[in-house]
Motif scaffolding. Sequence first.
Motif, PDB file in Angstrom:
ATOM      1  N   THR A 116       0.837  -1.196   0.000  1.00  0.00           N
ATOM      2  CA  THR A 116       0.000   0.000   0.000  1.00  0.00           C
ATOM      3  C   THR A 116       0.870   1.243   0.000  1.00  0.00           C
ATOM      4  O   THR A 116       2.077   1.186   0.201  1.00  0.00           O
ATOM      5  CB  THR A 116      -0.912   0.022   1.234  1.00  0.00           C
ATOM      6  N   GLY A 117       0.218   2.385  -0.226  1.00  0.00           N
ATOM      7  CA  GLY A 117       0.921   3.653  -0.195  1.00  0.00           C
ATOM      8  C   GLY A 117       1.071   4.253  -1.572  1.00  0.00           C
ATOM      9  O   GLY A 117       0.393   3.882  -2.542  1.00  0.00           O
ATOM     10  N   ASN A 118       1.987   5.197  -1.696  1.00  0.00           N
ATOM     11  CA  ASN A 118       2.248   5.905  -2.943  1.00  0.00           C
ATOM     12  C   ASN A 118       3.539   5.359  -3.549  1.00  0.00           C
ATOM     13  O   ASN A 118       4.561   5.276  -2.869  1.00  0.00           O
ATOM     14  CB  ASN A 118       2.368   7.412  -2.658  1.00  0.00           C
ATOM     15  N   PHE A 119       3.506   5.010  -4.835  1.00  0.00           N
ATOM     16  CA  PHE A 119       4.673   4.405  -5.474  1.00  0.00           C
ATOM     17  C   PHE A 119       5.434   5.378  -6.373  1.00  0.00           C
ATOM     18  O   PHE A 119       6.380   4.978  -7.058  1.00  0.00           O
ATOM     19  CB  PHE A 119       4.241   3.183  -6.299  1.00  0.00           C
ATOM     20  N   GLY A 120       5.016   6.646  -6.387  1.00  0.00           N
ATOM     21  CA  GLY A 120       5.695   7.602  -7.257  1.00  0.00           C
ATOM     22  C   GLY A 120       5.541   7.201  -8.709  1.00  0.00           C
ATOM     23  O   GLY A 120       4.446   6.810  -9.154  1.00  0.00           O
ATOM     24  N   ASP A 121       6.615   7.322  -9.485  1.00  0.00           N
ATOM     25  CA  ASP A 121       6.585   6.951 -10.906  1.00  0.00           C
ATOM     26  C   ASP A 121       7.058   5.528 -11.146  1.00  0.00           C
ATOM     27  O   ASP A 121       7.264   5.120 -12.300  1.00  0.00           O
ATOM     28  CB  ASP A 121       7.475   7.911 -11.715  1.00  0.00           C
ATOM     29  N   VAL A 122       7.269   4.772 -10.075  1.00  0.00           N
ATOM     30  CA  VAL A 122       7.701   3.382 -10.207  1.00  0.00           C
ATOM     31  C   VAL A 122       6.467   2.513 -10.396  1.00  0.00           C
ATOM     32  O   VAL A 122       5.536   2.572  -9.583  1.00  0.00           O
ATOM     33  CB  VAL A 122       8.503   2.924  -8.976  1.00  0.00           C
ATOM     34  N   PRO A 123       6.403   1.708 -11.466  1.00  0.00           N
ATOM     35  CA  PRO A 123       5.231   0.840 -11.663  1.00  0.00           C
ATOM     36  C   PRO A 123       5.027  -0.099 -10.476  1.00  0.00           C
ATOM     37  O   PRO A 123       5.987  -0.664  -9.943  1.00  0.00           O
ATOM     38  CB  PRO A 123       5.587   0.055 -12.940  1.00  0.00           C
ATOM     39  N   GLU A 124       3.776  -0.241 -10.088  1.00  0.00           N
ATOM     40  CA  GLU A 124       3.477  -1.120  -8.967  1.00  0.00           C
ATOM     41  C   GLU A 124       3.925  -2.546  -9.245  1.00  0.00           C
ATOM     42  O   GLU A 124       4.353  -3.266  -8.342  1.00  0.00           O
ATOM     43  CB  GLU A 124       1.965  -1.085  -8.673  1.00  0.00           C
ATOM     44  N   SER A 125       3.843  -2.939 -10.524  1.00  0.00           N
ATOM     45  CA  SER A 125       4.251  -4.305 -10.887  1.00  0.00           C
ATOM     46  C   SER A 125       5.727  -4.541 -10.607  1.00  0.00           C
ATOM     47  O   SER A 125       6.130  -5.648 -10.231  1.00  0.00           O
ATOM     48  CB  SER A 125       3.942  -4.566 -12.359  1.00  0.00           C
ATOM     49  N   LEU A 184       7.413  -3.268  -8.202  1.00  0.00           N
ATOM     50  CA  LEU A 184       7.578  -3.450  -6.765  1.00  0.00           C
ATOM     51  C   LEU A 184       7.013  -4.793  -6.309  1.00  0.00           C
ATOM     52  O   LEU A 184       7.622  -5.479  -5.480  1.00  0.00           O
ATOM     53  CB  LEU A 184       6.896  -2.304  -6.010  1.00  0.00           C
ATOM     54  N   ARG A 185       5.875  -5.177  -6.887  1.00  0.00           N
ATOM     55  CA  ARG A 185       5.259  -6.430  -6.448  1.00  0.00           C
ATOM     56  C   ARG A 185       6.115  -7.646  -6.764  1.00  0.00           C
ATOM     57  O   ARG A 185       6.155  -8.602  -5.990  1.00  0.00           O
ATOM     58  CB  ARG A 185       3.878  -6.577  -7.096  1.00  0.00           C
ATOM     59  N   LYS A 186       6.819  -7.608  -7.891  1.00  0.00           N
ATOM     60  CA  LYS A 186       7.631  -8.773  -8.239  1.00  0.00           C
ATOM     61  C   LYS A 186       8.864  -8.912  -7.343  1.00  0.00           C
ATOM     62  O   LYS A 186       9.520  -9.948  -7.360  1.00  0.00           O
ATOM     63  CB  LYS A 186       8.049  -8.716  -9.710  1.00  0.00           C
ATOM     64  N   LEU A 187       9.156  -7.864  -6.571  1.00  0.00           N
ATOM     65  CA  LEU A 187      10.257  -7.943  -5.615  1.00  0.00           C
ATOM     66  C   LEU A 187       9.838  -8.613  -4.322  1.00  0.00           C
ATOM     67  O   LEU A 187      10.690  -8.970  -3.509  1.00  0.00           O
ATOM     68  CB  LEU A 187      10.800  -6.537  -5.319  1.00  0.00           C
ATOM     69  N   ILE A 188       8.526  -8.777  -4.129  1.00  0.00           N
ATOM     70  CA  ILE A 188       8.027  -9.430  -2.916  1.00  0.00           C
ATOM     71  C   ILE A 188       7.976 -10.930  -3.190  1.00  0.00           C
ATOM     72  O   ILE A 188       7.100 -11.423  -3.909  1.00  0.00           O
ATOM     73  CB  ILE A 188       6.633  -8.896  -2.529  1.00  0.00           C
ATOM     74  N   THR A 189       8.928 -11.636  -2.641  1.00  0.00           N
ATOM     75  CA  THR A 189       9.017 -13.079  -2.871  1.00  0.00           C
ATOM     76  C   THR A 189       8.354 -13.888  -1.761  1.00  0.00           C
ATOM     77  O   THR A 189       8.309 -15.108  -1.830  1.00  0.00           O
ATOM     78  CB  THR A 189      10.485 -13.500  -3.005  1.00  0.00           C
ATOM     79  N   THR A 193      11.935  -5.430   2.238  1.00  0.00           N
ATOM     80  CA  THR A 193      11.946  -3.990   2.488  1.00  0.00           C
ATOM     81  C   THR A 193      13.149  -3.335   1.828  1.00  0.00           C
ATOM     82  O   THR A 193      13.039  -2.261   1.215  1.00  0.00           O
ATOM     83  CB  THR A 193      11.952  -3.722   4.005  1.00  0.00           C
ATOM     84  N   LYS A 194      14.305  -3.986   1.931  1.00  0.00           N
ATOM     85  CA  LYS A 194      15.521  -3.452   1.321  1.00  0.00           C
ATOM     86  C   LYS A 194      15.402  -3.386  -0.199  1.00  0.00           C
ATOM     87  O   LYS A 194      15.778  -2.391  -0.830  1.00  0.00           O
ATOM     88  CB  LYS A 194      16.714  -4.316   1.726  1.00  0.00           C
ATOM     89  N   LYS A 195      14.857  -4.439  -0.798  1.00  0.00           N
ATOM     90  CA  LYS A 195      14.714  -4.465  -2.259  1.00  0.00           C
ATOM     91  C   LYS A 195      13.754  -3.385  -2.739  1.00  0.00           C
ATOM     92  O   LYS A 195      13.994  -2.728  -3.761  1.00  0.00           O
ATOM     93  CB  LYS A 195      14.227  -5.839  -2.708  1.00  0.00           C
ATOM     94  N   LEU A 196      12.652  -3.194  -2.017  1.00  0.00           N
ATOM     95  CA  LEU A 196      11.704  -2.138  -2.387  1.00  0.00           C
ATOM     96  C   LEU A 196      12.354  -0.768  -2.306  1.00  0.00           C
ATOM     97  O   LEU A 196      12.178   0.075  -3.193  1.00  0.00           O
ATOM     98  CB  LEU A 196      10.485  -2.206  -1.473  1.00  0.00           C
ATOM     99  N   SER A 197      13.120  -0.547  -1.222  1.00  0.00           N
ATOM    100  CA  SER A 197      13.789   0.738  -1.058  1.00  0.00           C
ATOM    101  C   SER A 197      14.824   0.959  -2.163  1.00  0.00           C
ATOM    102  O   SER A 197      14.924   2.065  -2.712  1.00  0.00           O
ATOM    103  CB  SER A 197      14.441   0.801   0.330  1.00  0.00           C
ATOM    104  N   GLU A 198      15.582  -0.089  -2.489  1.00  0.00           N
ATOM    105  CA  GLU A 198      16.592   0.046  -3.544  1.00  0.00           C
ATOM    106  C   GLU A 198      15.946   0.314  -4.899  1.00  0.00           C
ATOM    107  O   GLU A 198      16.469   1.102  -5.694  1.00  0.00           O
ATOM    108  CB  GLU A 198      17.446  -1.217  -3.597  1.00  0.00           C
ATOM    109  N   ARG A 199      14.826  -0.351  -5.160  1.00  0.00           N
ATOM    110  CA  ARG A 199      14.159  -0.125  -6.448  1.00  0.00           C
ATOM    111  C   ARG A 199      13.653   1.298  -6.553  1.00  0.00           C
ATOM    112  O   ARG A 199      13.773   1.954  -7.609  1.00  0.00           O
ATOM    113  CB  ARG A 199      13.003  -1.116  -6.607  1.00  0.00           C
TER     114      ARG A 199
END
Length: 762
Positions: free
Chosen positions: A275-284, A286-291, A307-313
Amino acid sequence: MNLYRRLILSFGLMVVACGARAGEFVVQDIQVDGLQRISAGTVFNYLPVQVGSSVSEQEYPEIIRALFKTGFFSDVSLERKGSVLVVTVIERPAISEVRITGNEDISTDDLKKALAEVGLVEGRVFDRSLLDKVEQELLRQYYSRGRYAVRIDSQVRPLERNRVAITIEISEGAVASIGQINIVGNQAFSDKELLGLLQSSTTGWLSFFSKDDQYSKQKLAADIETLRSFYLDRGYLKFNVDSTQVSITPDKKDVYITINITEGEPYTIEDILLTGNFGDVPESDLRKLITIEAGETFSRAKMAETTKKLSERLGEDGYAFANINTVPQVNDETRKVTLNFMVDPGQRVYARRINFQGNIKTQDDVLRRELRQAEGAWVSTKDLDRSKTRLQRLEYLESVSAETPAVPGTNDQVDVNYTVVERPSGSLMFGIGYGQDSGLLLNASVTQNNFLGTGNQMSVVLNRADYGENYSIFYNNPYFTPDGVSRGFRLYYRNIDASQINTADYVLNNYGVQVSFGFPLNEFDTLVLLPGYDHVTIDTTTGTPVEIFDYIDQNGDTFNEFKLDATWARDTRDRVVFPTSGSLNQISTELAVPGSDAEYYKLNYRGVMYYPFARWLTWSLSTDIGYGDGYGNTDGLPFFENFYAGGLRSVRGYKANTLGPRYSDNEPSGGAFKTVASTQLILPVPFLEKSENVRTAVFFDVGNVFATPSDFDANELRYSVGIAGLWLSPLGPIAVSVAAPFNDKPDDETEVFQFSFGVPFN
């Protein structure tokens, strides 16, 4: 009667008033007696009385307390001489010297810094109670390091002029060893499994290097966190360390540790939310980083990694300060957890300027061309990290640090500031070296890895050894084009007596030229093409094997070779010298093109991988495989291009170049197929806290050379184990190994101790 009482009361009040006035006077002057080092002005500054003030005896205690609070005096008294207030003091002595002896575990500088923080320093006023506190603090520090037998003896020696010299004698004693560690309350996991996670351990065969059997409070605290992480990574959300008991034997040599835990029950994942605001990063993206998937056991490590992968992306697209809050919603009844990754990207951040400091010799554009972060672009954490790594890999930079301060007056811009420390990039060297493979080595060289600050490489090398001569001139421009295509050349001459390097008795004389072009394929892959010419002359002696005479009779003793070599390499190592992580995979080909006097090719693969097990332990695995053959007018690989094995840089414990096939006179002939592998445990250097230029390792080597691949026989592989050391000394590199071959055959030439000095490692 009432009048009489009033008269008595008035008379009493008059007597009291007269008594008070009797002890009160106006101070016309203040006299201070007993001062030695402290000035009278300092005393006046702290006195709550001034000339012209009225003072009574009832105020004396307050005045004395004010002077005592300064800490300057051990005694203070007041008296009146007419209208003069006389202050008599006894000063505390000053500290003239602080001397610490017997300390090894904690440096003298660190101890003196700690003493200075509490005021026990030369020039200050001495307070005995402060020294007692210092002794207790030193005991506490040594206890935390496991030195329970420590003794602190402080001596105060009076000196003239009211000074003292303080000597703190420390007898550190031995570090208490861990006699036993007990974990109480574990049911899901065995004692052996849990104890294997801890840094603390009872004495083992590696304890001399790792110091894992030495107790310290900090290490135990880290072990408790390790246990906590272990259970949380396996779903035990209610895990708790109930208590920890540490007991020591009366002789203060052994420590017994008991850790009482409550495991609880494992929890599983019920759902994952983003949830939240993803800026200009496609939600897809970010979702594929959640394993993490529903139904699996909860793991704090996987949650933190996600959390680290989402932040890095998000950081890759300029959201350098993105905030990811992971909120676990726990249902204790069902023992299930819903994970909610709440994303707040913040504002996109841009790099206003990129600045360099510390590059006195190196030109700015030489450093700037290594960067992957551009000015005016989004600040990408990935590009920033890669830029720093590329700078650190430059041989002429010793260290690199980076900062990203915000631009004043803005909330979406930062400057990127790199501070570099240059190392000497050039050398004029005349030296002497020795290696068991090369014999006595006389060398003279002029080397510049950063020629005139351009980053270009240049060297002139003149080497003369027992085995012959080697002269070369080398120049390379790593950025011949702005895209990073390199171009270089090498001129060389060699005259080698092969019998001096444990091969057949003949002399190899060759000279040539080679041009190199390097093409970066991506951040880690490089392709290098090396066209060149090589002139080879073979001189024989009376001891030359008959097989070489037969070869010369059929093919001649002079060869003009037109060559096209190529190398592909993928290098992800953290450092070029003494890496601790990453890998190097390299495939090289050497081709004598059609029309050469000898037409042949050679293929070689070299791979090495580094796995950091702990801060002090790295495992490496390497392999080196080579194959060659002739084609066209050449039958087989020319004998002077054969592969060899054995020696300090191959299978240690066997004499250099002596493994594999042999000529009829029993001299090593080498072969067209080589296979060598090695595995090493890289260990800390004993007695050295900092060992960036030294490496020690326990190794296992295996390998041999065969005439052709079809002759390969696993039973003919040779094995050895041992200990090796490498040192980049100021006088040149030193390599040492002590190896024990354990399947050598009667005809093998073994060599337990091998070393070289002044000879490069690779």
